[in-house]
Design a protein around this motif. Structure first.
Motif, mmCIF file in Angstrom:
data_model
loop_
_atom_site.group_PDB
_atom_site.id
_atom_site.type_symbol
_atom_site.label_atom_id
_atom_site.label_comp_id
_atom_site.label_asym_id
_atom_site.label_seq_id
_atom_site.Cartn_x
_atom_site.Cartn_y
_atom_site.Cartn_z
ATOM 1 N N ASN A 1 25.394 7.866 63.115
ATOM 2 C CA ASN A 1 24.258 7.893 62.200
ATOM 3 C C ASN A 1 23.131 8.700 62.820
ATOM 4 N N TYR A 2 22.206 9.096 61.977
ATOM 5 C CA TYR A 2 21.041 9.874 62.404
ATOM 6 C C TYR A 2 19.795 9.163 61.906
ATOM 7 N N TRP A 3 18.747 9.202 62.723
ATOM 8 C CA TRP A 3 17.538 8.444 62.446
ATOM 9 C C TRP A 3 16.301 9.258 62.792
ATOM 10 N N LEU A 4 15.180 8.779 62.296
ATOM 11 C CA LEU A 4 13.867 9.229 62.726
ATOM 12 C C LEU A 4 13.095 7.972 63.088
ATOM 13 N N MET A 5 12.507 7.968 64.281
ATOM 14 C CA MET A 5 11.713 6.824 64.724
ATOM 15 C C MET A 5 10.333 7.332 65.097
ATOM 16 N N LYS A 6 9.323 6.659 64.552
ATOM 17 C CA LYS A 6 7.933 7.061 64.756
ATOM 18 C C LYS A 6 7.274 6.216 65.837
ATOM 19 N N CYS A 7 6.393 6.873 66.578
ATOM 20 C CA CYS A 7 5.559 6.158 67.534
ATOM 21 C C CYS A 7 4.271 6.950 67.740
ATOM 22 N N GLU A 8 3.205 6.236 67.948
ATOM 23 C CA GLU A 8 1.938 6.894 68.262
ATOM 24 C C GLU A 8 1.976 7.318 69.723
ATOM 25 N N GLN B 1 22.055 9.512 66.994
ATOM 26 C CA GLN B 1 21.042 10.477 67.390
ATOM 27 C C GLN B 1 19.748 10.189 66.624
ATOM 28 N N VAL B 2 18.611 10.415 67.293
ATOM 29 C CA VAL B 2 17.323 10.022 66.728
ATOM 30 C C VAL B 2 16.288 11.114 66.980
ATOM 31 N N PHE B 3 15.554 11.470 65.920
ATOM 32 C CA PHE B 3 14.372 12.296 66.095
ATOM 33 C C PHE B 3 13.231 11.411 66.553
ATOM 34 N N PHE B 4 12.505 11.840 67.569
ATOM 35 C CA PHE B 4 11.298 11.162 68.039
ATOM 36 C C PHE B 4 10.136 11.840 67.317
ATOM 37 N N TYR B 5 9.381 11.059 66.568
ATOM 38 C CA TYR B 5 8.312 11.560 65.708
ATOM 39 C C TYR B 5 6.990 10.987 66.193
ATOM 40 N N HIS B 6 6.035 11.865 66.515
ATOM 41 C CA HIS B 6 4.693 11.403 66.876
ATOM 42 C C HIS B 6 3.889 11.196 65.592
ATOM 43 N N SER B 7 3.387 9.990 65.426
ATOM 44 C CA SER B 7 2.614 9.645 64.232
ATOM 45 C C SER B 7 1.174 9.346 64.598
#
Length: 156
Positions: A2-9, A47-53
Protein backbone atom coordinates in the motif's frame (compact mmCIF):
# COMPACT_ATOMS: atom_id res chain seq x y z
CA UNK A 1 1.97 -3.08 -0.94
CA UNK A 2 0.00 0.00 0.00
CA UNK A 3 0.96 3.64 -0.40
CA UNK A 4 0.25 6.42 2.07
CA UNK A 5 0.74 10.06 2.87
CA UNK A 6 1.39 10.99 6.49
CA UNK A 7 1.41 14.59 7.67
CA UNK A 8 3.42 16.13 10.46
CA UNK A 9 4.28 19.65 11.46
CA UNK A 10 8.05 20.06 11.02
CA UNK A 11 8.41 21.94 14.30
CA UNK A 12 7.07 18.78 16.01
CA UNK A 13 8.87 16.18 13.86
CA UNK A 14 10.46 16.74 10.46
CA UNK A 15 11.94 14.68 7.66
CA UNK A 16 15.35 15.79 8.92
CA UNK A 17 14.52 14.41 12.37
CA UNK A 18 13.56 11.09 10.80
CA UNK A 19 16.74 11.04 8.72
CA UNK A 20 18.77 11.57 11.88
CA UNK A 21 16.89 8.94 13.91
CA UNK A 22 16.51 6.45 11.00
CA UNK A 23 13.43 4.75 12.54
CA UNK A 24 10.73 6.36 14.66
CA UNK A 25 7.30 5.48 16.01
CA UNK A 26 4.55 7.52 14.32
CA UNK A 27 2.65 8.36 17.48
CA UNK A 28 0.00 10.84 18.52
CA UNK A 29 -2.71 9.93 16.01
CA UNK A 30 -5.96 10.87 17.71
CA UNK A 31 -8.47 10.53 14.90
CA UNK A 32 -10.44 7.28 14.68
CA UNK A 33 -10.44 7.12 10.88
CA UNK A 34 -6.66 7.64 10.69
CA UNK A 35 -6.17 5.16 13.53
CA UNK A 36 -8.27 2.56 11.75
CA UNK A 37 -6.23 2.91 8.56
CA UNK A 38 -3.02 2.53 10.54
CA UNK A 39 -4.38 -0.40 12.53
CA UNK A 40 -6.26 -2.26 9.80
CA UNK A 41 -4.58 -1.45 6.50
CA UNK A 42 -0.93 -0.47 7.00
CA UNK A 43 1.56 -3.26 6.51
CA UNK A 44 5.30 -3.68 6.86
CA UNK A 45 6.87 -2.58 3.59
CA UNK A 46 4.22 0.00 2.71
CA UNK A 47 5.69 3.17 1.22
CA UNK A 48 4.78 6.57 2.66
CA UNK A 49 5.13 10.17 1.57
CA UNK A 50 6.27 12.40 4.44
CA UNK A 51 4.27 15.63 4.20
CA UNK A 52 5.13 18.79 6.14
CA UNK A 53 1.92 20.49 7.23
CA UNK A 54 0.99 23.74 8.94
CA UNK A 55 3.90 25.63 7.37
CA UNK A 56 4.06 28.53 4.93
CA UNK A 57 4.54 26.15 1.97
CA UNK A 58 3.16 22.70 2.83
CA UNK A 59 4.08 19.69 0.77
CA UNK A 60 5.81 16.36 0.34
CA UNK A 61 9.40 16.38 1.56
CA UNK A 62 10.41 12.74 1.71
CA UNK A 63 9.69 9.05 1.54
CA UNK A 64 9.60 6.57 4.38
CA UNK A 65 8.61 2.94 4.84
CA UNK A 66 6.43 1.20 7.42
CA UNK A 67 8.72 -1.18 9.32
CA UNK A 68 6.48 -2.52 12.09
CA UNK A 69 3.02 -3.85 12.60
CA UNK A 70 0.71 -1.50 14.53
CA UNK A 71 1.11 -1.56 18.29
CA UNK A 72 -0.30 0.48 21.20
CA UNK A 73 0.86 4.10 21.23
CA UNK A 74 2.54 4.46 24.64
CA UNK A 75 1.80 8.19 24.85
CA UNK A 76 -1.89 7.42 25.49
CA UNK A 77 -0.94 6.01 28.92
CA UNK A 78 1.37 8.84 30.07
CA UNK A 79 -0.56 11.46 32.07
CA UNK A 80 2.24 13.97 31.52
CA UNK A 81 2.20 13.63 27.73
CA UNK A 82 0.15 15.89 25.45
CA UNK A 83 -1.36 12.78 23.79
CA UNK A 84 -2.52 11.20 27.06
CA UNK A 85 -5.98 9.61 26.86
CA UNK A 86 -7.57 8.97 30.27
CA UNK A 87 -9.98 6.45 28.70
CA UNK A 88 -7.17 4.26 27.36
CA UNK A 89 -5.95 1.35 29.47
CA UNK A 90 -3.19 -1.20 29.00
CA UNK A 91 -5.89 -3.85 28.65
CA UNK A 92 -7.94 -1.76 26.22
CA UNK A 93 -5.65 0.64 24.34
CA UNK A 94 -7.46 3.08 22.06
CA UNK A 95 -4.59 4.32 19.90
CA UNK A 96 -1.89 2.66 17.83
CA UNK A 97 1.29 3.62 16.08
CA UNK A 98 3.63 2.08 13.54
CA UNK A 99 7.36 2.49 13.17
CA UNK A 100 8.55 4.23 10.02
CA UNK A 101 12.02 4.23 8.52
CA UNK A 102 13.65 7.03 6.59
CA UNK A 103 14.18 6.21 2.91
CA UNK A 104 15.09 9.57 1.39
CA UNK A 105 14.24 13.23 0.99
CA UNK A 106 12.39 14.08 -2.19
CA UNK A 107 14.62 15.83 -4.70
CA UNK A 108 12.67 18.99 -3.99
CA UNK A 109 9.61 20.13 -2.06
CA UNK A 110 6.53 18.98 -3.95
CA UNK A 111 4.08 21.64 -2.85
CA UNK A 112 0.43 21.25 -2.04
CA UNK A 113 -0.31 24.00 -4.55
CA UNK A 114 1.30 22.18 -7.45
CA UNK A 115 -0.36 18.91 -6.47
CA UNK A 116 -3.74 20.64 -6.40
CA UNK A 117 -3.09 22.07 -9.86
CA UNK A 118 -2.40 18.63 -11.36
CA UNK A 119 -5.67 17.59 -13.02
CA UNK A 120 -4.70 13.93 -12.82
CA UNK A 121 -4.44 14.13 -9.02
CA UNK A 122 -7.63 16.08 -8.38
CA UNK A 123 -9.51 13.02 -7.05
CA UNK A 124 -6.86 12.26 -4.42
CA UNK A 125 -8.11 12.26 -0.80
CA UNK A 126 -5.54 14.97 -0.06
CA UNK A 127 -7.59 17.48 -2.03
CA UNK A 128 -11.10 16.55 -0.97
CA UNK A 129 -12.81 19.42 0.73
CA UNK A 130 -12.84 19.05 4.50
CA UNK A 131 -10.25 16.27 4.56
CA UNK A 132 -7.97 17.09 7.47
CA UNK A 133 -6.70 13.57 8.14
CA UNK A 134 -3.06 13.20 9.07
CA UNK A 135 -2.90 9.79 7.35
CA UNK A 136 -4.42 8.99 4.00
CA UNK A 137 -4.10 6.32 1.34
CA UNK A 138 -2.47 7.12 -2.00
CA UNK A 139 -3.34 5.05 -5.05
CA UNK A 140 -0.50 3.49 -7.02
CA UNK A 141 -1.17 5.75 -10.02
CA UNK A 142 -1.13 8.85 -7.84
CA UNK A 143 2.01 7.62 -6.07
CA UNK A 144 3.86 7.31 -9.37
CA UNK A 145 2.47 10.61 -10.66
CA UNK A 146 3.71 12.40 -7.54
CA UNK A 147 7.13 10.74 -7.81
CA UNK A 148 7.30 11.91 -11.43
CA UNK A 149 6.76 15.49 -10.22
CA UNK A 150 10.20 15.40 -8.59
CA UNK A 151 11.73 15.66 -12.06
CA UNK A 152 9.71 18.74 -13.01
CA UNK A 153 11.00 22.23 -12.30
CA UNK A 154 9.60 23.82 -9.16
CA UNK A 155 6.61 26.05 -9.81
CA UNK A 156 7.10 29.65 -8.77
Amino acid sequence: MNYWLMKCEPDVFSIDDLQHQKIEGWYGIRNYQARNMMRDAMRIGDQVFFYHSNVKVPGIVGIMEVVSAPYPDPTQFDPDHRYFDPKATQEQPRWVQVDVQYIRHTQRLITLEELKNDDQLCESPLFRRGNRLSIMPVGLGDWQRILDREQLPELK
